[in-house]
Write an enzyme that holds these catalytic residues in place. Sequence first.
Site, short mmCIF file in Angstrom:
data_model
loop_
_atom_site.label_atom_id
_atom_site.label_comp_id
_atom_site.label_asym_id
_atom_site.label_seq_id
_atom_site.Cartn_x
_atom_site.Cartn_y
_atom_site.Cartn_z
CB SER A 26 -8.58 -1.60 4.06
OG SER A 26 -8.93 -2.88 3.61
CD GLU A 47 -5.68 0.74 2.16
OE1 GLU A 47 -5.52 -0.37 2.65
OE2 GLU A 47 -6.50 0.98 1.26
NE ARG A 66 -4.10 -1.89 0.29
CZ ARG A 66 -4.10 -3.17 -0.07
NH1 ARG A 66 -3.03 -3.70 -0.66
NH2 ARG A 66 -5.17 -3.91 0.13
N1 EPU Z 1 -11.15 -10.41 10.42
C1 EPU Z 1 -11.83 -10.45 11.62
N2 EPU Z 1 -12.78 -9.49 11.87
C2 EPU Z 1 -13.06 -8.51 10.97
C3 EPU Z 1 -12.35 -8.47 9.74
C4 EPU Z 1 -11.40 -9.44 9.49
O1 EPU Z 1 -11.61 -11.31 12.46
O2 EPU Z 1 -13.91 -7.69 11.25
C5 EPU Z 1 -10.14 -11.45 10.11
C6 EPU Z 1 -10.66 -12.38 9.03
O3 EPU Z 1 -11.38 -13.45 9.56
C7 EPU Z 1 -9.39 -12.86 8.37
C8 EPU Z 1 -8.45 -11.69 8.54
O4 EPU Z 1 -9.00 -10.84 9.53
O5 EPU Z 1 -8.86 -13.96 9.06
C9 EPU Z 1 -8.20 -10.94 7.23
O6 EPU Z 1 -9.42 -10.50 6.68
P1 EPU Z 1 -9.69 -10.45 5.09
O7 EPU Z 1 -9.24 -11.71 4.46
O8 EPU Z 1 -11.09 -10.01 4.88
O9 EPU Z 1 -8.70 -9.36 4.54
P2 EPU Z 1 -8.16 -8.02 5.18
O10 EPU Z 1 -6.80 -8.26 5.71
O11 EPU Z 1 -9.17 -7.48 6.11
C10 EPU Z 1 -7.00 -7.19 2.98
C11 EPU Z 1 -6.89 -5.90 2.23
C12 EPU Z 1 -8.16 -5.67 1.40
C13 EPU Z 1 -8.27 -6.82 0.42
C14 EPU Z 1 -8.36 -8.14 1.22
C15 EPU Z 1 -8.35 -9.33 0.31
C16 EPU Z 1 -5.49 -4.38 3.50
C17 EPU Z 1 -5.45 -3.19 4.39
N3 EPU Z 1 -6.71 -4.79 3.15
O12 EPU Z 1 -8.08 -7.06 3.90
O13 EPU Z 1 -7.98 -4.46 0.68
O14 EPU Z 1 -9.44 -6.69 -0.38
O15 EPU Z 1 -7.18 -8.25 2.08
O16 EPU Z 1 -7.11 -9.50 -0.28
O17 EPU Z 1 -4.45 -4.90 3.11
C18 EPU Z 1 -8.43 -2.13 0.68
O18 EPU Z 1 -7.21 -1.96 0.74
O19 EPU Z 1 -9.23 -1.16 0.62
C19 EPU Z 1 -8.95 -3.48 0.72
C20 EPU Z 1 -10.26 -3.74 0.81
#
Ligand code: EPU
Length: 346
Positions: free
Chosen positions: A246, A342, A168
């Site tokens: 995010s 972000e 990012r």
């Molecule tokens: N989780 C929770 N509670 C929540 C949200 C997430 O426990 O409320 C846990 C999920 O169960 C999972 C982990 O956190 O084990 C990661 O969650 P997820 O796979 O949904 O991905 P993320 O890390 O929350 C990142 C990117 C997203 C991207 C997704 C998929 C960043 C900051 N965010 O989200 O990017 O779509 O992975 O690759 O790196 C963005 O940057 O705007 C964005 C949406």
Amino acid sequence: MHPILPIEHDFPLQALNTFGLPARARHYLRVTDASQLDRLQAEPGLAGLPRFVLGGGSNVLLTRDVEALVLHMAIPGRAILGEEGDRVLVRAGAGENWHGFVDYTITQGLGGLENLSLIPGTVGAAPIQNIGAYGLEIKDVFHSLTVFDPALGTRRTMRGEDCRFGYRDSIFKHPEGASLVVLDVTFALPRAWRPNLRYAELAQELAHELEAAGVAGPTPRQVSDTVVAIRRRKLPDPAQIGNAGSFFKNPVVTSARCAALLALHPQLVHHRQPDGSEKLAAGWLIDQCGWKGKGIGAAGVYPKQALVLVNKGGATGAEVLALARAIQDDVADRFGVMLEPEPVFI
Ligand code: EPU
């Protein structure tokens, strides 16, 4: 010699930021052609104004009016340039809608961008924060881009190494590159496509869908459809609920720090990075602090994904900012980890 530029004053930005925050621009120019930037340099009253480059407005937090000339990048154009080795080069103007461009490449029979389907925003904004999702980042398929450099009044091409992409992050988020204006971006897509199914959730859901439909695959279109389905399920549609995706980056900590946290919190979600460090799930940290579905004023934490802050209707930038600070404080108190936002703050 210099036709008048269509500059607007005290221009409303509420419809131009996906949070839907009610800020205004002191001066505003919709840039539909790079030559407008050349003309801007030649206008004595305009050349020296501070500037703020706006793309799709999906990664900004407007906490107040913008005391600058807002350059709203709307340069159009999409084209397949030809082959370079085992890659096909595809270019788009900075103002093209990102998902529309992904869709165009898939329709042209080119895979490579499908994991980044449905990310809000524009092509020109994509390299600024090296957008990424489902196991792919822009830097993995990037070829080059063209910038306008206001300091020199010239255009130049930048390759991947010049852009200093990180998680990012890029040179455009740092002082050395902050004034550069991205005009177009070129991607190098593989001639021989193979699906990128590193992200377990995507692989599982895709396999399930192909099996249920009884079809072979996958194709880039099928991968794209699955990414779209996952995103629609987890993330709010900015057209309906104001948000900027995010709101925080996933924090990266040392393996020792991660081990210490795991001893206290065995459920901690973490992913080992190639350099041995550990990326923590900011959404999980925020969720553990009890913020899901809560908020301050009209600014809230999305009930289905704690990493996304939303405008529940009529929120001000100050409310979103207060909520972000409160979340940062709680996560720092409980886990000793400072969350980094972000979006770009104004
Ligand atoms: N989780 C929770 N509670 C929540 C949200 C997430 O426990 O409320 C846990 C999920 O169960 C999972 C982990 O956190 O084990 C990661 O969650 P997820 O796979 O949904 O991905 P993320 O890390 O929350 C990142 C990117 C997203 C991207 C997704 C998929 C960043 C900051 N965010 O989200 O990017 O779509 O992975 O690759 O790196 C963005 O940057 O705007 C964005 C949406």
